[in-house]
Scaffold this motif. Sequence first.
Motif, PDB file in Angstrom:
ATOM      1  N   ILE A  53      -9.054   1.899   0.291  1.00  0.00           N
ATOM      2  CA  ILE A  53      -9.224   0.680   0.338  1.00  0.00           C
ATOM      3  C   ILE A  53     -10.017   0.022   1.419  1.00  0.00           C
ATOM      4  O   ILE A  53     -10.848  -1.034   1.164  1.00  0.00           O
ATOM      5  CB  ILE A  53      -7.798  -0.063   0.670  1.00  0.00           C
ATOM      6  CG1 ILE A  53      -6.494   0.004  -0.360  1.00  0.00           C
ATOM      7  CG2 ILE A  53      -7.857  -1.646   1.040  1.00  0.00           C
ATOM      8  CD1 ILE A  53      -5.249   0.090   0.059  1.00  0.00           C
ATOM      9  N   ARG A  54     -10.240   0.793   2.265  1.00  0.00           N
ATOM     10  CA  ARG A  54     -11.264   0.426   3.283  1.00  0.00           C
ATOM     11  C   ARG A  54     -12.747   0.495   2.814  1.00  0.00           C
ATOM     12  O   ARG A  54     -13.433  -0.279   3.052  1.00  0.00           O
ATOM     13  CB  ARG A  54     -11.205   1.350   4.605  1.00  0.00           C
ATOM     14  CG  ARG A  54     -11.980   0.907   5.793  1.00  0.00           C
ATOM     15  CD  ARG A  54     -12.124   1.696   7.249  1.00  0.00           C
ATOM     16  NE  ARG A  54     -10.666   1.584   7.695  1.00  0.00           N
ATOM     17  CZ  ARG A  54      -9.757   2.604   8.123  1.00  0.00           C
ATOM     18  NH1 ARG A  54     -10.304   3.853   7.781  1.00  0.00           N
ATOM     19  NH2 ARG A  54      -8.729   2.280   8.485  1.00  0.00           N
ATOM     20  N   LEU A  77      -0.635   9.676  -3.648  1.00  0.00           N
ATOM     21  CA  LEU A  77      -1.492   9.714  -2.552  1.00  0.00           C
ATOM     22  C   LEU A  77      -0.937   9.559  -1.316  1.00  0.00           C
ATOM     23  O   LEU A  77       0.160   9.009  -1.220  1.00  0.00           O
ATOM     24  CB  LEU A  77      -2.529   8.554  -2.665  1.00  0.00           C
ATOM     25  CG  LEU A  77      -3.781   8.397  -4.117  1.00  0.00           C
ATOM     26  CD1 LEU A  77      -4.216   7.312  -4.011  1.00  0.00           C
ATOM     27  CD2 LEU A  77      -4.327   9.719  -4.160  1.00  0.00           C
ATOM     28  N   SER A  78      -1.549  10.093  -0.018  1.00  0.00           N
ATOM     29  CA  SER A  78      -0.903   9.749   1.138  1.00  0.00           C
ATOM     30  C   SER A  78      -1.177   8.354   1.498  1.00  0.00           C
ATOM     31  O   SER A  78      -2.236   7.718   1.006  1.00  0.00           O
ATOM     32  CB  SER A  78      -1.480  10.835   2.256  1.00  0.00           C
ATOM     33  OG  SER A  78      -2.814  10.597   2.258  1.00  0.00           O
ATOM     34  N   VAL A  79      -0.427   7.768   2.356  1.00  0.00           N
ATOM     35  CA  VAL A  79      -0.806   6.380   2.947  1.00  0.00           C
ATOM     36  C   VAL A  79      -2.177   6.565   3.442  1.00  0.00           C
ATOM     37  O   VAL A  79      -2.744   5.438   3.202  1.00  0.00           O
ATOM     38  CB  VAL A  79       0.344   5.872   3.727  1.00  0.00           C
ATOM     39  CG1 VAL A  79      -0.138   4.452   4.198  1.00  0.00           C
ATOM     40  CG2 VAL A  79       1.562   5.880   2.963  1.00  0.00           C
ATOM     41  N   ARG A  80      -2.514   7.424   4.206  1.00  0.00           N
ATOM     42  CA  ARG A  80      -3.634   7.579   4.865  1.00  0.00           C
ATOM     43  C   ARG A  80      -5.001   7.585   3.727  1.00  0.00           C
ATOM     44  O   ARG A  80      -5.960   6.894   4.084  1.00  0.00           O
ATOM     45  CB  ARG A  80      -3.857   8.737   5.719  1.00  0.00           C
ATOM     46  CG  ARG A  80      -5.322   8.898   6.526  1.00  0.00           C
ATOM     47  CD  ARG A  80      -5.517   9.979   7.317  1.00  0.00           C
ATOM     48  NE  ARG A  80      -4.555   9.650   8.475  1.00  0.00           N
ATOM     49  CZ  ARG A  80      -4.554  10.529   9.473  1.00  0.00           C
ATOM     50  NH1 ARG A  80      -5.181  11.674   9.599  1.00  0.00           N
ATOM     51  NH2 ARG A  80      -3.845  10.104  10.690  1.00  0.00           N
ATOM     52  N   THR A  81      -4.830   8.153   2.808  1.00  0.00           N
ATOM     53  CA  THR A  81      -5.887   8.249   1.877  1.00  0.00           C
ATOM     54  C   THR A  81      -5.995   6.863   1.088  1.00  0.00           C
ATOM     55  O   THR A  81      -7.107   6.447   0.880  1.00  0.00           O
ATOM     56  CB  THR A  81      -5.393   9.373   0.700  1.00  0.00           C
ATOM     57  OG1 THR A  81      -5.346  10.656   1.389  1.00  0.00           O
ATOM     58  CG2 THR A  81      -6.347   9.434  -0.434  1.00  0.00           C
ATOM     59  N   ARG A  99       0.844  -1.397   0.058  1.00  0.00           N
ATOM     60  CA  ARG A  99      -0.097  -0.126  -0.156  1.00  0.00           C
ATOM     61  C   ARG A  99       0.769   1.126   0.151  1.00  0.00           C
ATOM     62  O   ARG A  99       0.465   2.189  -0.671  1.00  0.00           O
ATOM     63  CB  ARG A  99      -0.824   0.058   1.340  1.00  0.00           C
ATOM     64  CG  ARG A  99      -1.932  -1.334   0.929  1.00  0.00           C
ATOM     65  CD  ARG A  99      -2.707  -1.464   2.256  1.00  0.00           C
ATOM     66  NE  ARG A  99      -3.791  -2.505   2.249  1.00  0.00           N
ATOM     67  CZ  ARG A  99      -4.548  -2.676   3.045  1.00  0.00           C
ATOM     68  NH1 ARG A  99      -4.804  -2.024   3.974  1.00  0.00           N
ATOM     69  NH2 ARG A  99      -5.410  -3.920   2.735  1.00  0.00           N
ATOM     70  N   THR A 100       1.987   1.207   0.759  1.00  0.00           N
ATOM     71  CA  THR A 100       2.721   2.412   0.795  1.00  0.00           C
ATOM     72  C   THR A 100       3.419   2.913  -0.614  1.00  0.00           C
ATOM     73  O   THR A 100       3.360   3.883  -0.948  1.00  0.00           O
ATOM     74  CB  THR A 100       3.857   2.296   1.589  1.00  0.00           C
ATOM     75  OG1 THR A 100       3.476   1.795   3.095  1.00  0.00           O
ATOM     76  CG2 THR A 100       4.927   3.509   1.920  1.00  0.00           C
ATOM     77  N   HIS A 101       3.954   1.664  -1.290  1.00  0.00           N
ATOM     78  CA  HIS A 101       4.551   1.834  -2.682  1.00  0.00           C
ATOM     79  C   HIS A 101       3.437   2.472  -3.739  1.00  0.00           C
ATOM     80  O   HIS A 101       3.650   3.273  -4.517  1.00  0.00           O
ATOM     81  CB  HIS A 101       5.209   0.766  -3.048  1.00  0.00           C
ATOM     82  CG  HIS A 101       6.315   0.673  -2.288  1.00  0.00           C
ATOM     83  ND1 HIS A 101       7.283  -0.673  -2.144  1.00  0.00           N
ATOM     84  CD2 HIS A 101       6.880   1.212  -1.185  1.00  0.00           C
ATOM     85  CE1 HIS A 101       8.425  -0.399  -1.538  1.00  0.00           C
ATOM     86  NE2 HIS A 101       7.977   0.735  -0.719  1.00  0.00           N
ATOM     87  N   ALA A 102       2.197   1.786  -3.637  1.00  0.00           N
ATOM     88  CA  ALA A 102       1.122   2.017  -4.469  1.00  0.00           C
ATOM     89  C   ALA A 102       0.835   3.428  -4.270  1.00  0.00           C
ATOM     90  O   ALA A 102       0.457   4.192  -5.107  1.00  0.00           O
ATOM     91  CB  ALA A 102      -0.154   0.971  -4.058  1.00  0.00           C
ATOM     92  N   ALA A 103       0.567   3.932  -2.973  1.00  0.00           N
ATOM     93  CA  ALA A 103       0.322   5.418  -2.763  1.00  0.00           C
ATOM     94  C   ALA A 103       1.176   6.132  -3.269  1.00  0.00           C
ATOM     95  O   ALA A 103       0.723   7.328  -3.901  1.00  0.00           O
ATOM     96  CB  ALA A 103       0.319   5.549  -1.042  1.00  0.00           C
ATOM     97  N   ARG A 104       2.561   5.931  -2.975  1.00  0.00           N
ATOM     98  CA  ARG A 104       3.654   6.784  -3.739  1.00  0.00           C
ATOM     99  C   ARG A 104       3.581   7.001  -5.127  1.00  0.00           C
ATOM    100  O   ARG A 104       3.573   7.935  -5.730  1.00  0.00           O
ATOM    101  CB  ARG A 104       4.801   6.363  -3.096  1.00  0.00           C
ATOM    102  CG  ARG A 104       5.432   6.518  -1.915  1.00  0.00           C
ATOM    103  CD  ARG A 104       6.662   5.996  -1.404  1.00  0.00           C
ATOM    104  NE  ARG A 104       6.950   6.139   0.016  1.00  0.00           N
ATOM    105  CZ  ARG A 104       7.858   5.716   0.678  1.00  0.00           C
ATOM    106  NH1 ARG A 104       8.483   4.778  -0.065  1.00  0.00           N
ATOM    107  NH2 ARG A 104       8.233   5.717   1.774  1.00  0.00           N
TER     108      ARG A 104
END
Length: 93
Positions: free
Chosen positions: A79-80, A70-74, A61-66
């Motif tokens: 995903i949620r 996107l921020s990791v929180r977003t 998720r961290t790498h996909a967000a980057r």
Amino acid sequence: MPREYFDVYLGTDCVPVTEVPLSDSQIRPPHEIVPMLIGSTVEAIERELVLQTLARCHGNRTHAARLLGLSVRTMRNKIRQYATDGVDIPAHN
């Protein structure tokens, strides 16, 4: 996007686009892609982009967000929501 971006920020957890072979029949110019998107909601297109990027990054998720800017929180919130909607989320490998 330059190859260095993947090396610096994503390491080996994300497969760069250049390493995923595409046949000539899979490559489509923008004037063919946009008409395929017409009729889809921006939300649906965004969801597909997030999920495919997440799959390409082996569920990281961290790498996909980057990669998506996107921020990791977003990313986590998206995903949620997708999971709540019953969408299958790529698992981290």
